[in-house]
Design an enzyme around this catalytic site. Sequence first.
Site, PDB file in Angstrom:
ATOM      1  CG  ASN A   8      -1.699   1.253   1.421  1.00 43.66           C
ATOM      2  OD1 ASN A   8      -1.754   2.087   0.512  1.00 43.66           O
ATOM      3  ND2 ASN A   8      -2.322   1.411   2.581  1.00 43.66           N
ATOM      4  CE  LYS A  10      -0.078   3.375   4.840  1.00 41.53           C
ATOM      5  NZ  LYS A  10       0.022   3.494   6.264  1.00 41.53           N
ATOM      6  CG  HIS A  94      -5.724   2.092   5.512  1.00 41.13           C
ATOM      7  ND1 HIS A  94      -5.254   3.007   6.427  1.00 41.13           N
ATOM      8  CD2 HIS A  94      -4.711   1.215   5.290  1.00 41.13           C
ATOM      9  CE1 HIS A  94      -3.994   2.697   6.731  1.00 41.13           C
ATOM     10  NE2 HIS A  94      -3.641   1.616   6.052  1.00 41.13           N
ATOM     11  CD  GLU A  96      -2.771   5.627   6.867  1.00 37.58           C
ATOM     12  OE1 GLU A  96      -2.840   5.650   5.627  1.00 37.58           O
ATOM     13  OE2 GLU A  96      -1.817   5.131   7.486  1.00 37.58           O
ATOM     14  CD  GLU A 169      -3.220  -2.135   7.600  1.00 39.08           C
ATOM     15  OE1 GLU A 169      -2.131  -2.364   7.074  1.00 39.08           O
ATOM     16  OE2 GLU A 169      -3.877  -1.102   7.376  1.00 39.08           O
ATOM     17  N   GLY A 175       3.016   2.440  10.932  1.00 35.55           N
ATOM     18  CA  GLY A 175       4.052   3.460  10.833  1.00 35.55           C
ATOM     19  C   GLY A 175       4.793   3.755  12.119  1.00 35.55           C
ATOM     20  CB  SER A 214       5.527  -1.741  12.111  1.00 32.18           C
ATOM     21  OG  SER A 214       5.211  -0.395  12.432  1.00 32.18           O
TER      22      SER A 214
HETATM   23  P1  13P Z   1       3.275   0.630   7.690  1.00 32.58           P
HETATM   24  O1  13P Z   1       3.727  -0.688   7.069  1.00 32.58           O
HETATM   25  O2  13P Z   1       4.012   1.803   7.179  1.00 32.58           O
HETATM   26  O3  13P Z   1       3.236   0.523   9.176  1.00 32.58           O
HETATM   27  O4  13P Z   1       1.764   0.854   7.208  1.00 32.58           O
HETATM   28  C1  13P Z   1       0.861  -0.200   7.322  1.00 32.58           C
HETATM   29  C2  13P Z   1      -0.362   0.137   6.564  1.00 32.58           C
HETATM   30  O5  13P Z   1      -1.089   1.040   6.917  1.00 32.58           O
HETATM   31  C3  13P Z   1      -0.640  -0.651   5.362  1.00 32.58           C
HETATM   32  O6  13P Z   1      -1.931  -0.457   4.905  1.00 32.58           O
END
Ligand code: 13P
Length: 252
Positions: A8, A10, A94, A96, A169, A175, A214
């Site tokens: 992903n 982003k 997601h 976010e 997640e 992150g 992560s």
């Molecule tokens: P990270 O791998 O950067 O922690 O992000 C995970 C994520 O949100 C994947 O959709």
Amino acid sequence: MKKLVVGNWKMYGNSAMAKALAASVARKSGDFPEAGVVLCPPHVLLAQVGQWLAGAKAALGAQDCHSETEGAFTGDVSASMLKEAGCSYVIVGHSERRSAYCETDEMVRKKAKKAIKSGLCPIICVGETLEERVQGKAEEVVGRQVRGSIPDAAKATGDQKSNFVLAYEPVWAIGSGKIPTMDDIAQMHTYIVSVASKCVGCAPEVVAVLYGGSVKAANARDIMSVRGVAGVLVGGASLKEDEFCSIIAAVK
Ligand code: 13P
């Protein structure tokens, strides 16, 4: 079941970076047929990445879709547009988007339904916040999200794979460099599989639950060895060619 490795991106990337990464991933996915690899770049890069992946064993996915077929929804894209752009997958719900755009389980469920109806496999994301985990509410929260976000259109029959994928997640692991213990991942994945299989009315073994948060080359093998983990949803590490290719190699 093949382990799925999903990148992903982003809101990161540009054409030059995408070209180099897609070329590496196209090569690497050929070397590891035991991995199903999916790249989810930003919408504007989908068509190009699709071309660069053409003929490779890697699939294309998007990061979100609208729940309607078409309409006056400035800035949005529909599932059928994504299908036409070459996508096979779309991430929905997601964390976010749940937090920054106030997306509810109902909205996520409608998006997932439209994705399925449009011939895409939705990757439905769920996960608790740190506060919810500390309060001992992780399963309660995630269970509610799973029940509320899986659409009626979701199905899996017999030993066939399902037409949707879930991704666990934990919000606090995204992150942050922090991940749950392997026991905690195993426990949550087992729980999600049991809730989802009851919801859908299918056998537990056909429900695929990815882990995200992560994930990097150094922990991918351990995470993917955990019972109930069908693959990984990778954010930051999916933007680094070597790192992401090592994660693909970790399926072995
Ligand atoms: P990270 O791998 O950067 O922690 O992000 C995970 C994520 O949100 C994947 O959709």
